[in-house]
Each structure stands twice: as structure tokens, then as C-alpha cells.
Design an enzyme around this catalytic site. Structure first.
Site, mmCIF file in Angstrom:
data_model
loop_
_atom_site.group_PDB
_atom_site.id
_atom_site.type_symbol
_atom_site.label_atom_id
_atom_site.label_comp_id
_atom_site.label_asym_id
_atom_site.label_seq_id
_atom_site.Cartn_x
_atom_site.Cartn_y
_atom_site.Cartn_z
ATOM 1 N N SER A 25 135.976 -110.088 29.558
ATOM 2 C CA SER A 25 135.985 -110.175 31.019
ATOM 3 C C SER A 25 135.153 -111.394 31.387
ATOM 4 C CB SER A 25 135.423 -108.891 31.641
ATOM 5 O OG SER A 25 134.200 -108.538 31.030
ATOM 6 N N GLU A 27 132.921 -113.680 34.473
ATOM 7 C CA GLU A 27 132.268 -113.724 35.791
ATOM 8 C C GLU A 27 132.418 -115.121 36.400
ATOM 9 O OE1 GLU A 27 128.091 -112.176 36.719
ATOM 10 O OE2 GLU A 27 127.895 -114.322 37.152
ATOM 11 N N ASP A 119 118.179 -109.563 44.281
ATOM 12 C CA ASP A 119 116.795 -110.035 44.114
ATOM 13 C C ASP A 119 116.146 -110.253 45.474
ATOM 14 O OD1 ASP A 119 116.427 -110.030 41.340
ATOM 15 O OD2 ASP A 119 117.782 -111.746 41.182
ATOM 16 N N PHE A 228 116.180 -120.553 35.431
ATOM 17 C CA PHE A 228 116.787 -119.284 35.814
ATOM 18 C C PHE A 228 116.239 -118.120 34.975
ATOM 19 C CE2 PHE A 228 120.243 -116.154 36.124
ATOM 20 C CZ PHE A 228 120.206 -116.000 37.505
ATOM 21 N N HIS A 278 131.557 -109.701 27.881
ATOM 22 C CA HIS A 278 131.626 -110.279 29.230
ATOM 23 C C HIS A 278 131.049 -111.695 29.181
ATOM 24 C CE1 HIS A 278 131.813 -109.862 33.628
ATOM 25 N NE2 HIS A 278 130.612 -110.382 33.713
HETATM 26 P P1 FAD Z 1 118.202 -101.516 40.306
HETATM 27 O O1 FAD Z 1 119.083 -100.728 39.402
HETATM 28 O O2 FAD Z 1 118.017 -100.993 41.691
HETATM 29 O O3 FAD Z 1 116.794 -101.675 39.574
HETATM 30 C C1 FAD Z 1 115.857 -102.621 40.031
HETATM 31 C C2 FAD Z 1 114.448 -102.196 39.618
HETATM 32 O O4 FAD Z 1 114.084 -101.013 40.321
HETATM 33 C C3 FAD Z 1 114.327 -101.858 38.138
HETATM 34 O O5 FAD Z 1 113.053 -102.281 37.702
HETATM 35 C C4 FAD Z 1 114.416 -100.342 38.105
HETATM 36 O O6 FAD Z 1 113.726 -99.781 37.013
HETATM 37 C C5 FAD Z 1 113.747 -99.970 39.426
HETATM 38 N N1 FAD Z 1 114.299 -98.726 40.003
HETATM 39 C C6 FAD Z 1 115.600 -98.385 40.117
HETATM 40 N N2 FAD Z 1 115.727 -97.186 40.721
HETATM 41 C C7 FAD Z 1 114.460 -96.768 41.006
HETATM 42 C C8 FAD Z 1 113.915 -95.615 41.648
HETATM 43 N N3 FAD Z 1 114.699 -94.650 42.137
HETATM 44 N N4 FAD Z 1 112.552 -95.542 41.774
HETATM 45 C C9 FAD Z 1 111.755 -96.518 41.301
HETATM 46 N N5 FAD Z 1 112.217 -97.635 40.687
HETATM 47 C C10 FAD Z 1 113.547 -97.755 40.535
HETATM 48 N N6 FAD Z 1 122.253 -110.552 41.958
HETATM 49 C C11 FAD Z 1 122.847 -110.980 43.108
HETATM 50 O O7 FAD Z 1 122.174 -111.226 44.123
HETATM 51 N N7 FAD Z 1 124.214 -111.135 43.182
HETATM 52 C C12 FAD Z 1 125.039 -110.877 42.134
HETATM 53 O O8 FAD Z 1 126.259 -111.033 42.229
HETATM 54 C C13 FAD Z 1 124.437 -110.432 40.894
HETATM 55 N N8 FAD Z 1 125.192 -110.127 39.814
HETATM 56 C C14 FAD Z 1 124.596 -109.645 38.672
HETATM 57 C C15 FAD Z 1 125.399 -109.261 37.590
HETATM 58 C C16 FAD Z 1 124.825 -108.767 36.419
HETATM 59 C C17 FAD Z 1 125.720 -108.356 35.273
HETATM 60 C C18 FAD Z 1 123.408 -108.669 36.315
HETATM 61 C C19 FAD Z 1 122.773 -108.177 35.034
HETATM 62 C C20 FAD Z 1 122.584 -109.033 37.387
HETATM 63 C C21 FAD Z 1 123.175 -109.513 38.583
HETATM 64 N N9 FAD Z 1 122.403 -109.855 39.694
HETATM 65 C C22 FAD Z 1 123.008 -110.291 40.865
HETATM 66 C C23 FAD Z 1 120.930 -109.756 39.641
HETATM 67 C C24 FAD Z 1 120.413 -108.380 40.123
HETATM 68 O O9 FAD Z 1 120.673 -108.223 41.490
HETATM 69 C C25 FAD Z 1 118.914 -108.367 39.839
HETATM 70 O O10 FAD Z 1 118.683 -108.355 38.461
HETATM 71 C C26 FAD Z 1 118.105 -107.265 40.530
HETATM 72 O O11 FAD Z 1 116.720 -107.607 40.467
HETATM 73 C C27 FAD Z 1 118.250 -105.889 39.900
HETATM 74 O O12 FAD Z 1 119.453 -105.336 40.197
HETATM 75 P P2 FAD Z 1 119.838 -103.853 39.691
HETATM 76 O O13 FAD Z 1 121.163 -103.556 40.275
HETATM 77 O O14 FAD Z 1 119.659 -103.704 38.254
HETATM 78 O O15 FAD Z 1 118.690 -103.014 40.446
#
Ligand code: FAD
Length: 302
Positions: A25, A27, A119, A228, A278
Site C-alpha cells: 500500500s 501513502e 501533532d 523530521f 506500506h
Molecule cells: P493517539 O493514539 O491518540 O496517541 C497519542 C499519545 O497519547 C500516545 O502517547 C498514547 O500513548 C497517548 N494516549 C492515547 N490514548 C490515551 C488515553 N486514553 N489516555 C492517556 N494517554 C493516551 N499526522 C497528521 O497530522 N496527519 C496525518 O495524515 C498523519 N498520518 C500518519 C500516518 C501514520 C501511519 C503515522 C504512524 C502517523 C501519522 N501522523 C499524521 C502523525 C500522528 O498524528 C502523530 O504521531 C500523533 O502524535 C499521534 O497520533 P496517534 O493517532 O497515534 O495518537
């Protein structure tokens, strides 16, 4: 280990051709201008015949690409046979705004979302959720599922998310996303395959069974990579830096090195039975296309 054992346990480049090719896949990110749009479409057109299981389109920090992500995904639906996955984040938007994006995706024919927290916007260090927004990606997954039955992928971190205090917290966060309805995780990029394999084993030992797709980044620009990686917490091994040392003005050799490094990652992953990979294409097809050829993915036979 005898020579015979070494021979039978080795997994050589040629084995990539004799085994069933992996599912791949890709991106992409939404283009900012007409020139970038042309480049993106050249890449999509070149990679589409490799029959990716899906292609995903990122969502800019703080929703800055909302319209462009939507347009790109729509164009993929209308002009290619590929299934797109639209990224979506929680940052800087209320639930009502995010829910509207979700409904718009569904109405446009999107059936797969990569659900992310996002982020902190504008270089802020700490993440602060929008007061009326989704806080974590698991909340977003839950919200998406309430609106429509999307397929949902989420992020995973072989070196743990920088804000997680340890792997236990990180894996709990992944579990919450799965409990909310995610059926696939895509990892942050990494270069040492052992880092991924250890993480994969750890995740499986915690009872997580969904596919964890290794996210591979064919290296284009080392300076940008260093910048990055410092933000996203991915480590760059010294061996990788030394492979690219002195090549700043030599894009041809850089591309050859990058393809070799990534093909080697693929070889090691395939050796361990990983069958979904991916690629972060950065909207450039050349490296990803070459690596897919090395994986035995040939448009004339797939
Ligand atoms: P979460 O799953 O919410 O986790 C973030 C942090 O919060 C972690 O440390 C976790 O342990 C903690 N956490 C989660 N749930 C809880 C809870 N209930 N209580 C306390 N702590 C908790 N960013 C963009 O802006 N746009 C994109 O298109 C994008 N695409 C991405 C694609 C991939 C494959 C990856 C790996 C990253 C991508 N990112 C993107 C970056 C991503 O948004 C960041 O890495 C962000 O900081 C974390 O996202 P997450 O969805 O893992 O967050």
C-alpha cells in the site's frame, strides 16, 4: 550452524521472486499547487498498476489540507481502480467539524479512514485537545464508527510514541483503538528491521491480532529526514547516515542507495513472514516502484 543450515535459513533477494509477492500500500500527501498535483498524478499512474491494496492520503497538521485531502481522495475514486484511505486527525477542530468531514468522506464514496490524533499545531510542544473535540485517536475511531461503518486503520509506533512513558502505555493506547473498531495499524517508519520485529512480537504477546503494516520510507533527502525524525521520534541508525554521507549533491547514487536499503528491509521482513508492506512515497514513484519490482511485484504478472 552448518553451512547447509545457513544456506537453507538464508532468504536471498531471489527468494523474493519465488515466493508470493506481498500486498503493498502507498501513502501520498495532497498537493499544494498545480505542479505538485502533476507530480502526484504521475506517481499514482505509475504505481496504480502494481495493484496496491489501498493508497492513503494524509491530512495536514491542524486540518490545513482538509479540502485538498478531500479533492485528492475523490479524484482517486473517480479516475483509478484503487481504493483510497483518507487520513483524519482530531487537532484544532470540534467534534461537529470532524463529524462533518467524516460524513463528507462517506458521501464521496470513501470507505476507509486512517484515524489519527495529529501533532500539536504550530510547533507547540504539548498536545492540547480542542475543548469540544476528540481527545485521542481512540475517541475519533469511536466517533467514526458511530457515523458509518468505515474500515479504520490507525498508527502504531515500533519505537513507541514520543509522548508515551513506556511501551505498556503505548500498547494500551493501540488496544483502545482496536476496541473502538480499528482493524489495521500502520507503523511509523523505522530503519532497523529488528526494531519492528521486536515490536511486532510484543504486540502479538499482548493479544493484538490485527495486521500491523510496517511503514517503510525510501530515503530521499537526509537533511529533511533528520529534522523530521527528531520530531516524530524515529531513530536514524549511524550505518544509515554513513551510507548517505557525502551524497548531498549526487541524487543518482543517493537513489540507488535508498532503493537498496529499503529492498534489504523488505527482504528481512519477508524472511520473517511479513506479507503486507506500506510505503511512504512522498509523492515520488521512482524508488517505491523499483523496490516493488525487487519484491517481485510486476504489473505484467499481477
Ligand atoms: P493517539 O493514539 O491518540 O496517541 C497519542 C499519545 O497519547 C500516545 O502517547 C498514547 O500513548 C497517548 N494516549 C492515547 N490514548 C490515551 C488515553 N486514553 N489516555 C492517556 N494517554 C493516551 N499526522 C497528521 O497530522 N496527519 C496525518 O495524515 C498523519 N498520518 C500518519 C500516518 C501514520 C501511519 C503515522 C504512524 C502517523 C501519522 N501522523 C499524521 C502523525 C500522528 O498524528 C502523530 O504521531 C500523533 O502524535 C499521534 O497520533 P496517534 O493517532 O497515534 O495518537
Amino acid at each position: 550452524m552448518s553451512l547447509k543450515d545457513i544456506r537453507t535459513s538464508a532468504y536471498e533477494l531471489r527468494d523474493l521472486f519465488t515466493s508470493t509477492p506481498p500486498q503493498v500500500s502507498f501513502e501520498f500527501f495532497p498537493p499544494k499547487n498545480a505542479e505538485m498535483e502533476e507530480k502526484l498524478w504521475e506517481s499514482v499512474t505509475k504505481l496504480a498498476p502494481l495493484k496496491p491494496s489501498f493508497v492513503s492520503v494524509t491530512y495536514g497538521a491542524g486540518g490545513s489540507t482538509r479540502e485538498r485531502t478531500h479533492q485528492t481522495v475523490k479524484r482517486i475514486i473517480h479516475e483509478t481502480p484503487i481504493k483510497p484511505a483518507a487520513h483524519l486527525t482530531c487537532v484544532a477542530a470540534s467534534r461537529a467539524e470532524v463529524d462533518q468531514v467524516i460524513r463528507d468522506y462517506w458521501d464521496a464514496g470513501v470507505r476507509h479512514i486512517v484515524a489519527l490524533r495529529g501533532d500539536p499545531p504550530n510547533g507547540a510542544k504539548e498536545y492540547t485537545p480542542h475543548p469540544d473535540g476528540y481527545t485521542y485517536s481512540s475517541d475519533l475511531v469511536e466517533g467514526i464508527k458511530k457515523i458509518a461503518d468505515f474500515e479504520i486503520s490507525v498508527a502504531a509506533f515500533p519505537e513507541k510514541h514520543p509522548a508515551s512513558k513506556d511501551f505498556a502505555q503505548d500498547i494500551d493506547a493501540l488496544k483502545r483503538k482496536i476496541d473502538a473498531g480499528a482493524t489495521r495499524a500502520i507503523t511509523q517508519y523505522f530503519f532497523d528491521v529488528d526494531v519492528f520485529l521486536r515490536y511486532h512480537e510484543m504486540v502479538r504477546s499482548h493479544g493484538i491480532t490485527i495486521p500491523i503494516l510496517p511503514g517503510l520510507l525510501p530515503v530521499g533527502n537526509v537533511t529533511q529526514l533528520i529534522k523530521f525524525s527528531a520530531m516524530c521520534g524515529a531513530s536514524i541508525p549511524d550505518w544509515l547516515l554513513s551510507l548517505f554521507e557525502g551524497l548531498d549533491e549526487d541524487p543518482t547514487t543517493r537513489a540507488m542507495v535508498a532503493a537498496t536499503v529499503c529492498a534489504e528491509q523488505c527482504r528481512l521482513l519477508r524472511k520473517e513472514g511479513i506479507d503486507n508492506i506500506h510505503f511512504y512515497t512522498l509523492n515520488r514513484s521512482e524508488l517505491t516502484f523499483a523496490i516493488c519490482r525487487l519484491l517481485g511485484i510486476n504489473q505484467s504478472v499481477c
